[in-house]
Write an enzyme that holds these catalytic residues in place. Structure first.
Site, short mmCIF file in Angstrom:
data_model
loop_
_atom_site.label_atom_id
_atom_site.label_comp_id
_atom_site.label_asym_id
_atom_site.label_seq_id
_atom_site.Cartn_x
_atom_site.Cartn_y
_atom_site.Cartn_z
N ALA A 64 32.67 39.48 28.38
CA ALA A 64 32.42 38.03 28.36
C ALA A 64 33.16 37.43 29.54
CB ALA A 64 32.94 37.42 27.06
N SER A 65 32.45 36.61 30.30
CA SER A 65 33.05 35.99 31.48
C SER A 65 32.29 34.71 31.79
CB SER A 65 32.97 36.97 32.66
OG SER A 65 33.75 36.50 33.76
N LEU A 66 32.84 33.91 32.70
CA LEU A 66 32.12 32.72 33.14
C LEU A 66 30.89 33.14 33.94
CD1 LEU A 66 31.89 29.63 33.68
CD2 LEU A 66 33.52 29.93 35.56
N LEU A 68 29.28 36.57 36.83
CA LEU A 68 29.44 37.81 37.60
C LEU A 68 29.07 37.46 39.03
CD1 LEU A 68 29.58 41.04 37.77
CD2 LEU A 68 27.12 40.97 37.37
N ILE A 70 28.30 38.14 43.26
CA ILE A 70 27.13 38.81 43.86
C ILE A 70 27.50 39.69 45.04
CG2 ILE A 70 25.45 37.09 43.08
CD1 ILE A 70 25.74 35.73 45.84
N GLY A 71 28.79 40.01 45.20
CA GLY A 71 29.22 40.80 46.36
C GLY A 71 29.23 42.30 46.08
N HIS A 160 33.66 29.95 28.84
CA HIS A 160 34.82 30.23 29.69
C HIS A 160 35.64 31.42 29.20
CE1 HIS A 160 38.54 28.83 32.00
NE2 HIS A 160 37.59 28.81 32.91
N LYS A 162 37.06 35.06 28.59
CA LYS A 162 37.09 36.30 29.39
C LYS A 162 37.64 37.42 28.53
CE LYS A 162 37.28 32.68 32.12
NZ LYS A 162 37.59 32.39 33.46
N ASP A 167 34.84 50.60 24.14
CA ASP A 167 35.13 51.32 22.89
C ASP A 167 36.20 50.58 22.10
OD1 ASP A 167 33.15 53.09 23.54
OD2 ASP A 167 34.47 54.64 24.31
#
EC number: 2.7.8.5
Length: 511
Positions: A64-66, A68, A70-71, A160, A162, A167
């Site tokens: 879970a993150s705000l 991802l 693109i680099g 928001h 993170k 596992d």
């Protein structure tokens, strides 16, 4: 609103001794051995650990993150996921590996190349194993949604949280999945190893938020989970005889459904942990705990307790706010609170508690040059100046109350780096080590409390070794800071333009 701070101590169990047990009246309590908790200190360590964990995951990867990025570094992460999924297909048995990714809809859809386009190949190749959910705030709807441009629409409300889970191993952090967070953007990270109950809880939490989010499809469209209320379009009509629904009731129906879905996860985990606790420490078995441990079917008695604190004000979930306010209220004279935020914009309630209580405060914030918005294009470029203005107002308030000795501001600075660390360390009176820390996504600002979906954990420990780890983490961050004084605001770089001063009160609730 504030829970009873003293819950009756449990005389039969080891954790009867710690004073933060009242938190378990609100959320599940996870007792673990401190040897399972490791503090990470650098972006590179965070990135390498994540890649390593993805490579060996067998059952689940939950992220879970705000957004991802693109680099090339983000692509490396996606490639790791792809090769682990690939490997799982080559196994002799049907694969049980599942990958679930939760991001924010507006931030993840920004630009032509974005988080969605980064993840589409995975979704297309492994449709049975990969789920990508995009949370869309219910507060961005109707005319507002049509009129407000890209980037600005992110000010209304975001996903928001993170959490990075592999596992039974979990990383809690404030860091997003983007190249600067893997290289030169300082954050905080804690790694919980082999903690199945905590991993199950966060898997269920991300599933719950995922269920009330839009589901990314292989053709880059999005769909609502069947039977779920749409976050911004309102309810699907079931028949013509139903009259037109109001915008307000649609939003209320969605928020009610979301509240139920998330609170069910919190409450069922709380019940589960209470039962587990009772079985472990209060079973009528003739075996003592030592006998059971010797027989190999017991974990060592916990010396560390972990409490997940969730804040989702759009859904009327305010657990993190209640716990944070209670901790600040209860911090007694002689206690020390080290509080850090990448964006210094405390809510009025937190500010009043800092200024009106007896504990000593060391507040660490970003100097303008290491603020994430420094040098940004357009209006966003003025945001560091707005933070300077807010900081100066707070500093003036501290001085006018004669509290400079008790409440100190410090600014983090490191050449070519930015600062995004957030959280709190609590040192009880007379102690040189912290016994509690808060770590996760909230910034203690208006957005964190009112607009966004947030999660952090409170870690309470009696282990000196783990207390030492948290103390060193705190020292390492504060070592790069300078104390704020009235001279700080006389520097040329701190001169705030009049228009910024004028608009700050109007916009401070949006950043």
């Amino acid at each position: 609103m504030v829970p009873a701070v003293t819950s009756p101590p449990c005389c039969l169990c080891a954790e009867g001794v710690h004073r933060f047990q009242w938190i378990r009246n609100l959320v599940p309590e996870f007792g673990v051995s401190s040897s399972h908790v490791r503090v990470l200190s650098s972006p590179a360590e965070f990135f390498e650990l994540m890649k390593g964990q993805i490579k060996v995951a067998k059952r689940r990867v939950v992220m879970a993150s705000l957004y991802l990025g693109i680099g090339p570094l983000e692509q490396e992460l996606v490639d790791c996921l792809e090769s682990t999924l690939e490997k799982s297909l080559q196994a002799k048995f049907p694969s049980e590996l599942r990958v679930s990714i939760l991001l924010d809809f507006t931030r993840g859809s920004r630009g032509r190349k974005n988080s969605r386009t980064m993840l589409l190949p995975l979704l297309q190749r492994f449709p049975e194993q990969v789920r990508v959910s995009l949370f869309h705030t219910p507060n961005l709807r109707g005319l507002l949604r049509l009129l407000i441009p890209e980037r600005f629409n992110e000010t209304i409300g975001l996903q928001h949280i993170k959490v990075y889970l592999f596992d039974n191993n979990v990383i809690l952090s404030g860091a997003n999945l983007s190249d600067s967070y893997f290289t030169n953007r300082q954050d905080r990270y804690v790694f919980l190893q082999d903690c199945p109950e905590i991993a199950d809880f966060f898997t269920e939490l991300v599933d719950a938020v995922g269920d009330v989010s839009l589901q990314l499809q292989g053709d880059d469209t999005v769909q609502v989970v069947e039977g779920m209320v749409h976050p911004y379009k309102g309810l699907a009509r079931r028949g013509r005889e139903e009259g037109p629904r109001s915008e307000k009731s649609d939003r209320a129906a969605y928020c009610k459904a979301a509240n139920k879905r998330v609170m069910d996860v919190i409450n069922s985990a709380r019940t589960r942990q209470q039962m587990l606790h009772a079985q472990t420490f209060h079973s009528d078995s003739l075996l003592t705990q030592e006998d059971a441990a010797a027989a190999g079917d017991r974990r060592p008695a916990p010396d560390t307790w972990i409490y997940p604190l969730i804040q989702m004000k759009p859904f009327e979930i305010q657990i993190d706010e209640i716990v944070t306010e209670t901790l600040l209220t209860e911090a007694e004279r002689g206690a020390k609170v080290y509080l850090t935020t990448g964006y210094f914009n405390l809510t009025q309630a937190y500010m009043d508690l800092v200024l009106g209580t007896r504990a000593e405060y060391q507040i660490l914030l970003a100097s303008p040059e290491v603020n994430g918005f420094f040098g940004a294009k357009g209006v966003a470029g003025a945001i560091p100046a707005a933070y300077v203005h807010i900081e100066r107002q707070f500093y003036s308030e501290v001085c006018s109350l004669g509290q400079q000795e008790r409440v100190q501001l410090q600014e983090y600075w490191r050449r070519d780096w930015t600062f995004h660390a957030k959280g709190l360390w609590l040192y009880l009176a007379g102690s040189s080590l912290p016994c509690l820390t808060l770590i996760g996504s909230p910034n203690f600002g208006y957005r964190s409390v009112h607009r966004d979906l947030e999660a952090q954990i409170a870690i309470v420990t009696e282990s000196r070794a783990l207390q030492q780890q948290f103390h060193q983490e705190q020292e390492q961050l504060y070592r790069r800071a300078g104390v704020v004084s009235s001279a700080t605001f006389e520097q040329p770089s701190r001169q705030v333009k009049l228009w910024v001063k004028m608009v700050t009160p109007l916009i401070k609730n949006f950043f």
